[in-house]
Structure formats: structure tokens, C-alpha cells
Design a protein around this motif. Structure first.
Motif, PDB file in Angstrom:
ATOM      1  N   GLY A 294     -11.369 -41.799  54.607  1.00  0.00           N
ATOM      2  CA  GLY A 294     -11.732 -43.207  54.550  1.00  0.00           C
ATOM      3  C   GLY A 294     -12.688 -43.400  53.393  1.00  0.00           C
ATOM      4  N   GLY A 295     -13.794 -44.017  53.600  1.00  0.00           N
ATOM      5  CA  GLY A 295     -14.723 -44.248  52.504  1.00  0.00           C
ATOM      6  C   GLY A 295     -15.882 -43.278  52.468  1.00  0.00           C
ATOM      7  N   THR A 296     -15.752 -42.128  53.108  1.00  0.00           N
ATOM      8  CA  THR A 296     -16.946 -41.299  53.319  1.00  0.00           C
ATOM      9  C   THR A 296     -17.086 -40.092  52.398  1.00  0.00           C
ATOM     10  OG1 THR A 296     -15.870 -39.968  55.033  1.00  0.00           O
ATOM     11  CG2 THR A 296     -16.990 -41.971  55.766  1.00  0.00           C
ATOM     12  N   LEU A 297     -16.135 -39.873  51.493  1.00  0.00           N
ATOM     13  CA  LEU A 297     -16.290 -38.757  50.543  1.00  0.00           C
ATOM     14  C   LEU A 297     -17.512 -39.023  49.667  1.00  0.00           C
ATOM     15  CD1 LEU A 297     -15.015 -36.140  49.305  1.00  0.00           C
ATOM     16  CD2 LEU A 297     -13.894 -37.645  47.657  1.00  0.00           C
ATOM     17  N   SER A 298     -18.469 -38.089  49.648  1.00  0.00           N
ATOM     18  CA  SER A 298     -19.714 -38.355  48.923  1.00  0.00           C
ATOM     19  C   SER A 298     -19.987 -37.370  47.795  1.00  0.00           C
ATOM     20  CB  SER A 298     -20.892 -38.368  49.900  1.00  0.00           C
ATOM     21  OG  SER A 298     -20.944 -37.155  50.621  1.00  0.00           O
ATOM     22  N   ALA A 299     -19.236 -36.296  47.709  1.00  0.00           N
ATOM     23  CA  ALA A 299     -19.388 -35.384  46.566  1.00  0.00           C
ATOM     24  C   ALA A 299     -18.098 -34.601  46.390  1.00  0.00           C
ATOM     25  CB  ALA A 299     -20.557 -34.428  46.780  1.00  0.00           C
ATOM     26  N   PHE A 300     -17.767 -34.340  45.124  1.00  0.00           N
ATOM     27  CA  PHE A 300     -16.597 -33.541  44.795  1.00  0.00           C
ATOM     28  C   PHE A 300     -16.945 -32.807  43.497  1.00  0.00           C
ATOM     29  CE2 PHE A 300     -12.326 -32.510  43.388  1.00  0.00           C
ATOM     30  CZ  PHE A 300     -11.615 -32.329  44.572  1.00  0.00           C
ATOM     31  N   GLU A 301     -17.650 -31.693  43.656  1.00  0.00           N
ATOM     32  CA  GLU A 301     -18.216 -30.963  42.530  1.00  0.00           C
ATOM     33  C   GLU A 301     -17.392 -29.711  42.271  1.00  0.00           C
ATOM     34  OE1 GLU A 301     -21.222 -31.859  40.835  1.00  0.00           O
ATOM     35  OE2 GLU A 301     -20.766 -33.746  41.865  1.00  0.00           O
ATOM     36  N   VAL A 302     -16.870 -29.594  41.073  1.00  0.00           N
ATOM     37  CA  VAL A 302     -16.011 -28.454  40.759  1.00  0.00           C
ATOM     38  C   VAL A 302     -16.756 -27.455  39.887  1.00  0.00           C
ATOM     39  CG1 VAL A 302     -13.872 -27.733  39.625  1.00  0.00           C
ATOM     40  CG2 VAL A 302     -13.930 -29.831  40.982  1.00  0.00           C
TER      41      VAL A 302
ATOM     42  N   TYR B 211     -13.554 -23.580  42.155  1.00  0.00           N
ATOM     43  CA  TYR B 211     -14.227 -23.735  43.453  1.00  0.00           C
ATOM     44  C   TYR B 211     -14.746 -25.161  43.538  1.00  0.00           C
ATOM     45  CZ  TYR B 211     -13.895 -18.685  43.623  1.00  0.00           C
ATOM     46  OH  TYR B 211     -13.405 -17.401  43.637  1.00  0.00           O
ATOM     47  N   VAL B 212     -14.613 -25.770  44.694  1.00  0.00           N
ATOM     48  CA  VAL B 212     -15.039 -27.151  44.856  1.00  0.00           C
ATOM     49  C   VAL B 212     -16.047 -27.257  45.999  1.00  0.00           C
ATOM     50  CG1 VAL B 212     -14.319 -29.555  45.185  1.00  0.00           C
ATOM     51  CG2 VAL B 212     -12.725 -27.907  44.172  1.00  0.00           C
ATOM     52  N   LEU B 213     -17.163 -27.902  45.713  1.00  0.00           N
ATOM     53  CA  LEU B 213     -18.121 -28.286  46.751  1.00  0.00           C
ATOM     54  C   LEU B 213     -17.744 -29.708  47.159  1.00  0.00           C
ATOM     55  CD1 LEU B 213     -20.736 -28.245  48.402  1.00  0.00           C
ATOM     56  CD2 LEU B 213     -22.005 -28.698  46.321  1.00  0.00           C
TER      57      LEU B 213
ATOM     58  N   TRP C 246     -25.503 -26.368  48.465  1.00  0.00           N
ATOM     59  CA  TRP C 246     -25.983 -27.249  47.393  1.00  0.00           C
ATOM     60  C   TRP C 246     -26.858 -26.502  46.394  1.00  0.00           C
ATOM     61  CZ3 TRP C 246     -24.384 -31.471  45.279  1.00  0.00           C
ATOM     62  CH2 TRP C 246     -23.597 -32.350  46.018  1.00  0.00           C
ATOM     63  N   SER C 247     -27.583 -25.471  46.884  1.00  0.00           N
ATOM     64  CA  SER C 247     -28.485 -24.779  45.962  1.00  0.00           C
ATOM     65  C   SER C 247     -27.704 -24.036  44.878  1.00  0.00           C
ATOM     66  CB  SER C 247     -29.412 -23.828  46.724  1.00  0.00           C
ATOM     67  OG  SER C 247     -28.667 -22.745  47.224  1.00  0.00           O
ATOM     68  N   LEU C 248     -26.466 -23.645  45.183  1.00  0.00           N
ATOM     69  CA  LEU C 248     -25.623 -23.042  44.136  1.00  0.00           C
ATOM     70  C   LEU C 248     -25.357 -24.066  43.039  1.00  0.00           C
ATOM     71  CD1 LEU C 248     -22.864 -21.120  46.150  1.00  0.00           C
ATOM     72  CD2 LEU C 248     -25.113 -20.300  45.393  1.00  0.00           C
ATOM     73  N   ARG C 249     -24.952 -25.241  43.465  1.00  0.00           N
ATOM     74  CA  ARG C 249     -24.631 -26.292  42.499  1.00  0.00           C
ATOM     75  C   ARG C 249     -25.858 -26.683  41.679  1.00  0.00           C
ATOM     76  NH1 ARG C 249     -24.690 -29.269  39.289  1.00  0.00           N
ATOM     77  NH2 ARG C 249     -23.485 -31.130  38.774  1.00  0.00           N
ATOM     78  N   ASP C 250     -27.021 -26.644  42.317  1.00  0.00           N
ATOM     79  CA  ASP C 250     -28.248 -27.065  41.643  1.00  0.00           C
ATOM     80  C   ASP C 250     -28.853 -25.967  40.768  1.00  0.00           C
ATOM     81  OD1 ASP C 250     -28.271 -29.642  42.551  1.00  0.00           O
ATOM     82  OD2 ASP C 250     -29.715 -29.315  44.170  1.00  0.00           O
ATOM     83  N   ASP C 251     -28.354 -24.733  40.893  1.00  0.00           N
ATOM     84  CA  ASP C 251     -28.985 -23.612  40.181  1.00  0.00           C
ATOM     85  C   ASP C 251     -28.469 -23.512  38.743  1.00  0.00           C
ATOM     86  OD1 ASP C 251     -30.662 -21.514  39.768  1.00  0.00           O
ATOM     87  OD2 ASP C 251     -29.466 -20.030  40.858  1.00  0.00           O
ATOM     88  N   VAL C 252     -28.468 -24.663  38.090  1.00  0.00           N
ATOM     89  CA  VAL C 252     -27.918 -24.780  36.736  1.00  0.00           C
ATOM     90  C   VAL C 252     -28.699 -23.913  35.751  1.00  0.00           C
ATOM     91  CG1 VAL C 252     -27.504 -26.439  34.892  1.00  0.00           C
ATOM     92  CG2 VAL C 252     -27.079 -27.080  37.254  1.00  0.00           C
ATOM     93  N   GLY C 253     -29.983 -23.672  36.090  1.00  0.00           N
ATOM     94  CA  GLY C 253     -30.829 -22.880  35.202  1.00  0.00           C
ATOM     95  C   GLY C 253     -30.271 -21.495  34.883  1.00  0.00           C
ATOM     96  N   GLN C 254     -29.359 -20.989  35.723  1.00  0.00           N
ATOM     97  CA  GLN C 254     -28.768 -19.668  35.484  1.00  0.00           C
ATOM     98  C   GLN C 254     -28.035 -19.579  34.148  1.00  0.00           C
ATOM     99  OE1 GLN C 254     -29.373 -17.001  37.305  1.00  0.00           O
ATOM    100  NE2 GLN C 254     -30.542 -18.191  38.810  1.00  0.00           N
ATOM    101  N   VAL C 255     -27.608 -20.715  33.639  1.00  0.00           N
ATOM    102  CA  VAL C 255     -26.862 -20.675  32.366  1.00  0.00           C
ATOM    103  C   VAL C 255     -27.725 -20.099  31.254  1.00  0.00           C
ATOM    104  CG1 VAL C 255     -25.277 -22.553  32.943  1.00  0.00           C
ATOM    105  CG2 VAL C 255     -27.450 -23.069  31.803  1.00  0.00           C
ATOM    106  N   ALA C 256     -29.060 -20.147  31.432  1.00  0.00           N
ATOM    107  CA  ALA C 256     -29.961 -19.595  30.413  1.00  0.00           C
ATOM    108  C   ALA C 256     -29.750 -18.095  30.221  1.00  0.00           C
ATOM    109  CB  ALA C 256     -31.412 -19.890  30.786  1.00  0.00           C
TER     110      ALA C 256
END
Lengths: 468, 468
Positions: free
Chosen positions: B240-248, B275-277, B321-331
């Protein structure tokens, strides 16, 4: 002028330039007050729109853009002017369900677009009474609202990109297909809701939504105004993101559309001050119906609503919506004047009481019909049974309706726009600094003031005179 | 200049005007490249902002507005200039859950606002990595995006009204509280996403949403790119209208954030390309969880996804979510350059392949990390393990990343903005007519070019020289 007509005929072909009786005839057949244009242009392409504007710009001749001729605020008034109809630019160029976009020309009729998108398996969610005549270009120019704003937003939220022609004929092609694009200023916003005064919209990329797989519709009766926002918030929460309509009718209006000569039957007994048409559109009919019923039951138990009926099939759903759509019944109270205001929900009860009192004090025989998109803070307010349908009565009614609104920080136009009709009251909703900034934009984009001049903003000269 | 400083101190008080080392110190502590400003102004009210701008306007001195100093495109660069920090204007003026609005000053930190709104029983849905430092004013100026655009839109969709100060000190107070207001041009759009070049945002009315009562989060593995949009559309429809994130996440990135020294553990086995969150937020935990599981089961059966794991509790949700937020690893792949592009989903696979090929051809040792908000058409693309972190390498990388994008009609900035960093590439996404119209707006609103000059648009003089 003869030179200009000749040049326009070279650019647009003879069939693209109507004059005399043919021009006058083209002004007929809509809802809008259009006046008698001296010329009606019918360009068949963006390039022809650009050429027409370039020629008119050079000649200093004003242009009044026309869409479906169903505007309600005299935004298309073109008496003695050159009108530019987009009716030949009515091609649906592409529907891409995977990408979630439809690319259309501005003259496409809204309903035609909605049906084509639905046939392709998606949803274009704009829905309003004029759907059979209003065009996408007109919807963009007026930032159209309608029945599903609570779920999908207004036209501004449904346009990803657009193409517009500036006053001098420059084509601004911002046919963005992307949901996110922060590369510089979002130019399409200039043309959304500016009523053809900053550019002529020629094409657009519309954002499609997933086609809902379920629909649940009900009428409920509410005993006290203060229960309405509570019921609204309850349904928003309980239905997740699937609440798609929350249309409130004051009892007078509910009676009007359910008594003869209206064809509608009352789904709930009379005797309650407020009736709400509430709807949910979701992803699974069985699950969603159960959830909808549970949410309604909870609001009956909490006392937010005192009676409710759920449509059992599509015919009952259609019947429920046809009551809401049967706005034409207000004509039974002729003479009437219609208003389209927005204000905080918490101010609505006292606002309507004050308007009613003001009307009654002046005209004890008068009526007041109220209904609207309460979830969006938008009410349609229709005083009727007035002594006359003339400018004087209208002005007296406006003073009552707008003075009570101004006090509460409301807007004189929720969704219909300003046009000519509401121009004197723009300053009741917007500050002098805001209006001055609007003038800066108008002067920057249309320095010769040839695009729908006099609409939205008072002409500067007349304005200066009025201030003397 | 001495006169100006003296006058600014009279207007803002001594503590409102930092010079010398105090000014330099104020430029520290954020993520952004800010340079060394000669003065940092810290007005405490809209009136003080107006006075500061009026004085600088009269003196012809440029102003660079600062929010939370977490912008990523050098939009706040103020080397040798006067910066204007909104950090003292950090008051939450009102939260009105019944009306669905929060009225805040521009310097409020996003996370502070979100927490206050949540404590009051509603949701302000903007959510992004810089939440702890980014300010509402900065979110407005950059039209911030983030993790929930697919459900709630961008910052543009969350602002009902705002107040901004123009270059000459005029205060434009468009503090609209209404969801629908078509009374004249929608002036707030000028200040949303224009990166402080058309006005300084001082206050805003934010639109609140009902606080979701349920949250369901999962990781899934996908075998072929073409299944991704199918899976996305399936979840949109089924939820319905409840999808709130689709992070690949592309596999390289997924591995990076789930291997040491990263702290995250892989919720699904390696060996899949994508992989999709995926997350849903709705109105009833029990019902919504059942629906979420059913929708995922259907996609496993149809083969859209090949593996899936659903978080069983809040700790597992947070870990996902912490995986998705751990963008700093790209360093870990330093030297790196980060890009924020948008393009049609159907073009993404070939786009990433072309970028990868271009990088490999030039630097066989290079890496390429890709992840993003696929549902919004937005990818973050991070080439790494490059030979150097200098201007020359950067330019060579930009050519590869943006040339492949330009061919596909993508945008060089999905959500970060243009600032200084992407200015040379604005013309790769926007047409000359669009850029010219942006200049018309800039000249109309800031004729002396004192508001964040040189950001977004090339300075006209330099531009003319470059064209010689």
C-alpha cells in the motif's frame, strides 16, 4: 495588427489563427468567463508556441493562455485580446510504467491521461470535478488540488519536469524525468501555480504512482466539530499511509445532494452536523478492508463518530462519490457565490459560525453550504439565496467571507488560484513584501508584461492610480 | 571595512561579530571545506540578519550563509569573506501536533527537531547521515533528501512556509501554515534548493506527519539488476502506501561495511551482486508485519529476490540501518572521490558498468563503491584506491563519472547540490536556456551579487573570460 496576423498565419498556418466569429466561438463551451478574444491562436507544437510568442512580444501584444476553459477565477479572461489555446497540443508522448513517468503535451485532457495511465497499469492521482475538460497545462498553471491531496499532494508534487515558453519565445525545456535533481534552481516551480503569467507551459513529465489494488469507502456521521480532526488523525495513523480522501460535508450540503431533484440517496440518516466521506487505497483488498473496518469500529467505540456505513461494492462506492461530486446542486440556492478558502482546522468551526452570522445579519433568508477537503485545511464555502447576483452583492459577501478569514490567517485561494476574481484580495493573504517580490519575478521574466497581464497581480499603473 | 565592522557590532552586539582567530575557529569542526572567513556574523534574530544584510549590501560586501557545516559541495566556502552563521537562531518556536506543523528557527539542528516532534507524538520525516549537525536552514537551502524520500519526499515537500531575508535586508515572511495555498506565486520555492544564493532562510513552518506505529525492516539479496525495479514496484504495490526505504548496496559496498575493521555483521551471505535494505512503516505492528512478510515471501517465490532476512526486534533493525549508515568505511579505499548522481533506474546497470570500465582502463587498481536510494533514482558512486587525491586525478575521475551520466540524461547532483564543487558540470545536466534563466533570477533577487556569490552559477565575469 494586420501585419501581426499575417505573420502569425505564416508561422501557425491559417488553421492555427482564428479571428472574428471563429475566435468568438472558440471562447464558448467551458465554465470560465473568457470574454470575446479578437484572435485565438492554436499552435500545434512547442516551436509554434515559441514563434507566436516571439511575434506578439515584438509587437507588444498580450497573450492569454487557455487550457480546458474550466478555471473558476477568470484566469483565462481574454476580452479583446489574443488568446492562445493549447488544445491542439494534446498528445500523450510516452507512458513508462517501469520508470514511473508519463510525458504529455500541455493540451491533454486530465481524464484522458488518467485513463491511459491506468490502462498501462499505473496511477496518475490528480482527481477533480473538471477532469473531463481540464488540461494538464491548466492543472500545472493553477497547481490543481482535488480529492486526493491528502495522499498524493497537489499538482506541484506530481510534476517531475516541464517545458515552458517565456514571453520572448525562449523555450525552457526542463523535461526532467528524475525524482531527485538538485542541479541548480528548480525552474519548474516558476510555472507551477503562476497562472500563465510567467510562461506558457507546453509539455510535462508527470510522476506516476503504483495503481492501488484495494479501495475502501465509507460515510460517517460526526456530532461535534472537535471530533473531526481527532477522527482524521486516528484514521491517518491506523491506516498507515493509505488514507486517500477525507471529505467533510456540513449537514445543509449533505441534505442538498441527497434530496430531490438531486438523484443521490442519503447513506446515513439526517440529524448530524457533519458527514465525512473517508477512503483508503492500499495493496490488498482483503487485508485492507479488515483494517479499514477495524479503524472505523475503533472510532465508533471512542465516540469520534456516531454512525458509519461502508460501501459493499463498486456501485455503492460510486454512489458515495457521486454525492460529493454533485456540487452543481448548489445552484438550487441561486443567486450564489462560491469561495475556496484554506485555514487551520482548529479555526474552521468559529470561522464558519462567524460567516454564517454575518450573512444572516445582512440577509436573514440566505443559506450557507459548506464542504471540502478538510484533511487539507480546504473548505468550499457557498453562500446562497442572496438578493441578487451582481457586483454589489458579491462585494458585500466577499467582505464577510474574507474578513473572517483574514483574522485567522487563512488563504483566499486554497486551490482555484487568484486570476482576476480574487486579485483585490491577494493582499489579505499575502504581505506587501511578498506581493512586491512577486512583481520582481514578473518584471524579470516578462518585462513587457505580455503574458496574461493583469491576472494575479494588479497592473502597476492601475495600482498606482488606485493608491492616489 | 572598519566602518562596516563597527556598524555590524552596533547592530548585532560584539558577541555577534567574530573577527581574526575567533572567526577562523568558527570555520572548524564540520565536514565542509569552508576556508578562512575574515568575519563570522552570528545574528540572534531575523531582524539582526536583516540589519547585517542591509549593511553588507550598502557596503557591497558578500555574505556566505552557514548552517551545520556538513554540506558536501563547498556551498559554504567563505575564504576571505564574511560568513553568516545561523547557529544562534536555534529555537523551536512551536510544535502543534493537531495542526501538523512545527515552527522553527533556521539554525535548529535536524535531529533536535525530529526528537522534539517525536516527543510531542508526531513525525518529521527528514532523515540523513548528518542529522546530528545539519540545520533546518541548511536542509532548506540544499533541498535535502536522505533515507525516506520514497515515502515522504524531499525537504521541498516538508516545508509549508518559510521566512527569508533578501540581499538588501528585506524580510519576506511567508510563514504559511496551510497545506493548500494558491494565493499568488509560491515564493518559498525560490529559497528551497538555491543554496543561499537568493536569500538567507531564517525561519520555517515544517509539515509534520503521523508517527508510524509499526516498523518492519529486512535485507534481501538480488541476483540480477533487472529484478531490482520489479522487486521495488512489487513492494510499493503490496505494501500500500507504507514502503519507507529501499536502499540498494552493490556487493563491494556490502562487503566493505560488514568486514573488519567495520563493526557490522553481514545479515545475508556474500555472493550476490545486490543487497537491498527494505523497510515499511505503518499503522499496526501485527497486521503490518504479516503483510510485510507475505510481500517478501511472494518476491522469493517469484524469484525477484533469492534470499531475505527480517529484523526480529529493534536491535536487529538498528544493526541493519547501521550498515547503511557506515558510509565512513569508504575511506579505507583512500584516495576516494564521492559522487551523488541520479538517473533512470533502467539506465543504472549500464551506467555503473561504463564507469567501472572507464576507471579500470585508466587505473587497474581502482575500486568502485556503489550504494544509494534506488527507489528515488539516486546513487552514491565512490571511486577509490586512486593514485592521488589531487585536482588532476579528481578531474580525470569526474570526466569518467559525468560523461557516462550525461549520455543518459542523468543529474550531476541528486541531493547534495552544486556549490563550488560541481559548478563546472552544471551545464552537463542543464541546458544553456535553463542556466540563463537561473541567472535572470539571480540578477533579479540579488543585483549586487552579494549572496553566496560564485556558488551554483559561474561568476559572469569569469564566465565571459572563460569563453574568450
Amino acid at each position: 495588427m494586420d501585419d501581426l496576423v499575417a505573420n502569425l498565419k505564416v508561422a501557425l498556418g491559417s488553421s492555427g489563427v482564428l479571428t472574428g466569429p471563429a475566435a468568438a466561438e472558440k471562447a464558448q463551451g467551458g465554465w470560465s468567463k473568457l470574454g470575446a478574444p479578437k484572435i485565438v491562436l492554436r499552435p500545434a507544437s512547442t516551436d509554434e508556441v515559441a514563434q507566436a510568442l516571439k511575434l506578439c512580444h515584438a509587437a507588444g501584444e498580450a497573450i492569454v493562455p487557455w487550457g480546458g476553459k474550466t478555471g473558476l477565477v477568470e484566469g483565462g479572461e481574454a476580452d479583446g485580446r489574443i488568446a492562445l489555446s493549447l488544445d491542439r497540443m494534446n498528445k500523450i508522448e510516452e507512458i513508462d510504467v517501469a520508470a514511473g513517468t508519463a510525458t504529455v503535451q500541455a493540451g491533454c485532457v486530465l481524464q484522458t491521461v488518467c485513463e491511459a495511465v491506468e490502462a498501462a497499469g499505473a496511477l496518475f492521482p490528480l482527481d477533480l470535478g473538471a477532469r473531463g475538460s481540464a488540461t494538464i497545462g491548466g492543472n500545472i498553471s493553477t497547481n490543481a488540488g482535488g480529492n486526493r491531496v491528502i495522499r498524493y499532494g497537489m499538482m506541484r508534487d506530481m510534476v517531475l519536469g516541464l517545458e515552458a515558453v517565456l514571453a520572448d519565445g525562449t523555450v525552457i525545456s526542463s523535461m526532467n524525468h528524475l525524482i531527485k535533481n538538485n542541479a541548480g534552481y528548480d525552474l519548474k516551480q516558476l510555472f507551477l501555480g503562476s497562472e500563465g503569467t510567467l510562461g506558457v507551459v507546453t509539455r510535462a513529465v508527470l510522476r506516476l504512482r503504483p495503481k492501488p489494488l484495494s479501495q475502501d469507502t465509507a460515510y460517517v456521521a460526526v456530532e461535534d466539530f472537535e471530533q473531526l480532526p481527532k477522527f482524521l488523525r486516528h484514521m491517518e495513523r491506523a491506516l498507515g499511509g493509505t488514507l486517500s480522501a477525507f471529505e467533510v460535508m456540513w449537514e445543509d450540503f449533505y441534505k442538498l445532494v441527497t434530496t430531490e431533484p438531486a438523484k443521490g440517496k442519503a447513506p446515513l440518516e439526517y440529524g448530524h452536523p457533519y458527514y465525512v466521506l473517508v477512503e483508503s487505497m492500499g495493496g490488498n483488498q482483503e487485508d485492507d478492508s479488515a483494517r479499514f473496518e477495524k479503524a472505523l469500529m475503533a472510532s465508533l467505540e471512542s465516540g469520534e463518530v456516531v454512525d458509519a456505513v461502508i460501501a459493499k461494492n463498486q456501485a455503492e462506492r460510486d454512489a458515495m462519490w457521486s454525492l460529493r461530486d454533485d456540487v452543481g446542486q448548489v445552484a438550487r440556492n441561486f443567486p450564489i457565490f462560491t469561495f475556496d478558502v484554506s485555514l487551520k482546522i482548529s479555526d474552521m468551526e468559529s470561522y464558519i459560525a462567524e460567516v454564517r452570522e454575518g450573512l444572516q445579519a445582512k440577509w436573514p433568508e440566505s443559506s450557507l453550504m459548506v464542504f471540502g477537503h478538510l484533511g487539507d485545511g480546504n473548505l468550499h464555502v457557498i453562500p446562497g439565496s442572496l438578493p441578487a447576483h451582481n457586483a454589489e452583492t458579491r462585494k458585500a459577501v466577499e467582505q464577510i467571507v474574507y474578513a473572517a478569514l483574514r483574522k485567522r490567517g487563512g488563504s483566499v485561494s486554497a486551490e482555484h488560484g487568484i486570476g482576476l476574481e480574487k486579485r483585490p484580495y491577494l493582499g489579505w493573504t499575502r504581505s506587501p513584501e511578498e506581493v512586491a517580490l512577486m512583481r520582481v519575478l514578473k518584471a524579470a521574466l516578462d518585462p513587457k508584461n505580455i503574458l496574461n497581464p493583469g491576472k494575479v497581480l494588479e497592473p502597476v499603473v492601475a495600482h498606482a492610480k488606485a493608491a492616489e
